[in-house]
Design a protein around this motif. Sequence first.
Motif, PDB file in Angstrom:
ATOM      1  N   GLY A  13       0.838  -1.587  -0.333  1.00 57.43           N
ATOM      2  CA  GLY A  13       0.243   0.068  -0.370  1.00 57.43           C
ATOM      3  C   GLY A  13       0.950   0.989  -0.029  1.00 57.43           C
ATOM      4  N   ILE A  14       2.397   0.972   0.905  1.00 62.75           N
ATOM      5  CA  ILE A  14       2.888   2.226   0.446  1.00 62.75           C
ATOM      6  C   ILE A  14       3.216   2.759  -0.751  1.00 62.75           C
ATOM      7  CG2 ILE A  14       5.089   3.905   1.680  1.00 62.75           C
ATOM      8  CD1 ILE A  14       3.094   3.420   3.378  1.00 62.75           C
ATOM      9  N   GLU A  15       3.925   1.867  -1.909  1.00 60.70           N
ATOM     10  CA  GLU A  15       4.210   2.110  -2.277  1.00 60.70           C
ATOM     11  C   GLU A  15       2.642   2.654  -3.831  1.00 60.70           C
ATOM     12  OE1 GLU A  15       7.076   2.165  -3.311  1.00 60.70           O
ATOM     13  OE2 GLU A  15       7.687   1.977  -1.654  1.00 60.70           O
ATOM     14  N   VAL A  16       1.752   2.110  -3.691  1.00 61.22           N
ATOM     15  CA  VAL A  16       1.076   2.054  -4.507  1.00 61.22           C
ATOM     16  C   VAL A  16       0.066   3.920  -3.614  1.00 61.22           C
ATOM     17  CG1 VAL A  16      -1.939   1.926  -4.890  1.00 61.22           C
ATOM     18  CG2 VAL A  16      -0.238  -0.021  -4.472  1.00 61.22           C
ATOM     19  N   ILE A  39       3.305   4.301   9.881  1.00 61.76           N
ATOM     20  CA  ILE A  39       2.129   5.479   9.979  1.00 61.76           C
ATOM     21  C   ILE A  39       3.448   6.653   8.985  1.00 61.76           C
ATOM     22  CG2 ILE A  39       1.527   7.427  11.382  1.00 61.76           C
ATOM     23  CD1 ILE A  39       0.847   5.726  13.523  1.00 61.76           C
ATOM     24  N   THR A  40       4.466   6.362   9.699  1.00 58.58           N
ATOM     25  CA  THR A  40       5.954   7.291   9.181  1.00 58.58           C
ATOM     26  C   THR A  40       5.618   7.383   8.047  1.00 58.58           C
ATOM     27  OG1 THR A  40       6.814   7.765  11.042  1.00 58.58           O
ATOM     28  CG2 THR A  40       8.244   8.056   9.386  1.00 58.58           C
ATOM     29  N   GLN A  41       6.060   5.754   7.402  1.00 59.56           N
ATOM     30  CA  GLN A  41       6.069   5.748   5.527  1.00 59.56           C
ATOM     31  C   GLN A  41       4.733   6.230   4.458  1.00 59.56           C
ATOM     32  OE1 GLN A  41       6.562   1.368   5.975  1.00 59.56           O
ATOM     33  NE2 GLN A  41       8.724   1.272   6.393  1.00 59.56           N
ATOM     34  N   ALA A  42       3.224   5.827   5.675  1.00 62.03           N
ATOM     35  CA  ALA A  42       2.433   6.402   5.143  1.00 62.03           C
ATOM     36  C   ALA A  42       2.359   7.836   4.971  1.00 62.03           C
ATOM     37  CB  ALA A  42       1.017   5.850   6.225  1.00 62.03           C
ATOM     38  N   ILE A  43       3.086   8.747   5.746  1.00 63.52           N
ATOM     39  CA  ILE A  43       3.029  10.030   5.386  1.00 63.52           C
ATOM     40  C   ILE A  43       4.328  10.567   4.252  1.00 63.52           C
ATOM     41  CG2 ILE A  43       4.134  12.481   6.775  1.00 63.52           C
ATOM     42  CD1 ILE A  43       2.552  11.120   9.281  1.00 63.52           C
ATOM     43  N   VAL A  57      -5.720   5.889   9.471  1.00 60.47           N
ATOM     44  CA  VAL A  57      -7.345   5.590   9.978  1.00 60.47           C
ATOM     45  C   VAL A  57      -7.342   4.071  10.535  1.00 60.47           C
ATOM     46  CG1 VAL A  57      -9.752   5.296  10.095  1.00 60.47           C
ATOM     47  CG2 VAL A  57      -8.760   7.486   9.225  1.00 60.47           C
ATOM     48  N   LEU A  58      -7.334   3.704  11.748  1.00 64.36           N
ATOM     49  CA  LEU A  58      -7.140   1.592  11.906  1.00 64.36           C
ATOM     50  C   LEU A  58      -8.676   1.353  11.472  1.00 64.36           C
ATOM     51  CD1 LEU A  58      -5.415   2.506  15.091  1.00 64.36           C
ATOM     52  CD2 LEU A  58      -4.180   1.502  12.576  1.00 64.36           C
ATOM     53  N   LYS A  59      -8.396   0.573  11.071  1.00 61.55           N
ATOM     54  CA  LYS A  59      -9.811  -0.032  10.892  1.00 61.55           C
ATOM     55  C   LYS A  59     -10.801  -0.677  12.207  1.00 61.55           C
ATOM     56  CE  LYS A  59      -8.475  -2.850   6.808  1.00 61.55           C
ATOM     57  NZ  LYS A  59      -8.148  -4.029   6.404  1.00 61.55           N
ATOM     58  N   GLN A  60     -10.299  -0.412  13.017  1.00 61.23           N
ATOM     59  CA  GLN A  60     -10.940  -0.544  14.392  1.00 61.23           C
ATOM     60  C   GLN A  60     -11.390   0.317  15.200  1.00 61.23           C
ATOM     61  OE1 GLN A  60      -7.715  -1.746  14.162  1.00 61.23           O
ATOM     62  NE2 GLN A  60      -6.133  -1.801  15.653  1.00 61.23           N
ATOM     63  N   VAL A  61     -11.207   1.097  14.121  1.00 58.43           N
ATOM     64  CA  VAL A  61     -12.102   3.049  15.458  1.00 58.43           C
ATOM     65  C   VAL A  61     -13.009   3.166  14.927  1.00 58.43           C
ATOM     66  CG1 VAL A  61      -9.883   3.729  15.351  1.00 58.43           C
ATOM     67  CG2 VAL A  61     -10.693   4.155  13.086  1.00 58.43           C
ATOM     68  N   GLY A  62     -13.741   3.708  15.025  1.00 58.60           N
ATOM     69  CA  GLY A  62     -15.119   4.013  15.020  1.00 58.60           C
ATOM     70  C   GLY A  62     -15.290   4.536  13.206  1.00 58.60           C
ATOM     71  N   THR A  74      -7.425   8.649  15.971  1.00 60.99           N
ATOM     72  CA  THR A  74      -6.711   9.356  17.819  1.00 60.99           C
ATOM     73  C   THR A  74      -6.131   9.002  18.042  1.00 60.99           C
ATOM     74  OG1 THR A  74      -9.246  10.278  18.502  1.00 60.99           O
ATOM     75  CG2 THR A  74      -7.247  10.322  19.737  1.00 60.99           C
ATOM     76  N   GLN A  75      -5.971   7.223  18.064  1.00 61.93           N
ATOM     77  CA  GLN A  75      -4.917   6.856  18.311  1.00 61.93           C
ATOM     78  C   GLN A  75      -3.481   6.676  17.590  1.00 61.93           C
ATOM     79  OE1 GLN A  75      -6.125   2.599  18.492  1.00 61.93           O
ATOM     80  NE2 GLN A  75      -3.826   1.414  18.754  1.00 61.93           N
ATOM     81  N   SER A  76      -3.815   6.958  15.953  1.00 61.08           N
ATOM     82  CA  SER A  76      -2.910   7.114  15.632  1.00 61.08           C
ATOM     83  C   SER A  76      -2.097   8.851  15.025  1.00 61.08           C
ATOM     84  CB  SER A  76      -3.086   7.069  13.936  1.00 61.08           C
ATOM     85  OG  SER A  76      -3.683   5.384  13.263  1.00 61.08           O
ATOM     86  N   THR A  77      -2.550   9.797  15.629  1.00 58.10           N
ATOM     87  CA  THR A  77      -2.124  10.958  16.546  1.00 58.10           C
ATOM     88  C   THR A  77      -1.493  11.084  17.387  1.00 58.10           C
ATOM     89  OG1 THR A  77      -4.285  11.733  15.600  1.00 58.10           O
ATOM     90  CG2 THR A  77      -2.884  12.936  16.835  1.00 58.10           C
ATOM     91  N   THR A  78      -2.333  10.042  18.722  1.00 63.32           N
ATOM     92  CA  THR A  78      -1.602   9.496  19.625  1.00 63.32           C
ATOM     93  C   THR A  78       0.311   8.827  19.219  1.00 63.32           C
ATOM     94  OG1 THR A  78      -2.978   9.177  21.108  1.00 63.32           O
ATOM     95  CG2 THR A  78      -1.356   8.829  22.188  1.00 63.32           C
ATOM     96  N   GLN A  79      -0.096   7.983  18.897  1.00 59.88           N
ATOM     97  CA  GLN A  79       1.349   7.730  18.348  1.00 59.88           C
ATOM     98  C   GLN A  79       2.616   8.020  17.534  1.00 59.88           C
ATOM     99  OE1 GLN A  79       2.510   3.997  19.361  1.00 59.88           O
ATOM    100  NE2 GLN A  79       3.838   3.763  18.301  1.00 59.88           N
ATOM    101  N   MET A  80       2.103   9.314  16.220  1.00 61.00           N
ATOM    102  CA  MET A  80       2.621  10.319  16.315  1.00 61.00           C
ATOM    103  C   MET A  80       3.416  10.967  16.964  1.00 61.00           C
ATOM    104  SD  MET A  80       1.088  11.081  12.086  1.00 61.00           S
ATOM    105  CE  MET A  80      -0.711  11.707  12.708  1.00 61.00           C
TER     106      MET A  80
END
Length: 217
Positions: free
Chosen positions: A63-66, A91-95, A103-108, A128-134
């Motif tokens: 997905g990152i390469e795509v 997350i860093t690679q995606a940015i 967005v995580l699949k498990q979030v609302g 929110t979870q990804s933001t906290t991780q970043m």
Amino acid sequence: MTIKVLLVDDHAVVRLGLNTLLSDEREIIIVGEAANADQAMKLVDLLKPDVVILDIQIPGKNGIEVCKSIVSQYPNSKVVMLTSHTSDEFITQAIRAGASGYVLKQVGNEELLRAIKAAYAGEMAFDTQSTTQMVKTYKKMEKEAEDSIFADISQRELQVMVLVAEGQSNKEIGKKLNLSEITIRNYVSNILSKLNFRNRIDIARFAIQHHLEEKVD
């Protein structure tokens, strides 16, 4: 306003769930679905979606390469990564790949909808979870960068920098540290060279910004 969305995930059940969720949104229309990298690129070229919901792990290119390919070849199509991976590395690679959202699949559902609308508006959105991780990752990188700056600076040089920031002359610093004025001048010269500074003002500014008085033994 109608947001054209392309779904890219190798699991049919995930695409079905996303389709069901997004079909209730008046502002969003699903223009296509892809199960692998090749299909994704062909549909992006054919359909010119506004937003691509992209799984980070799909058959073919990852997905990152795509994401990189979409962003570089079709800048008007924004990418929101949808994944179960919470790793700060992903997350860093995606940015870096140019994703507008993560967005995580498990979030609302609301988090995903917010990310789609933000990406369409040219903004970035992360759950929110990804933001906290970043934030944690950024702080870690910031600390590592600061530690690397001080790795080559001795305690004596730190002392000199603190005293320079206090406005003391080489002679005054020498008296305080029981060293000759020439020795202090050499310390100052070494500091300027190591940190690529131009003058004592740069040293003083750096010492104040980094609270060097707290680092001196």
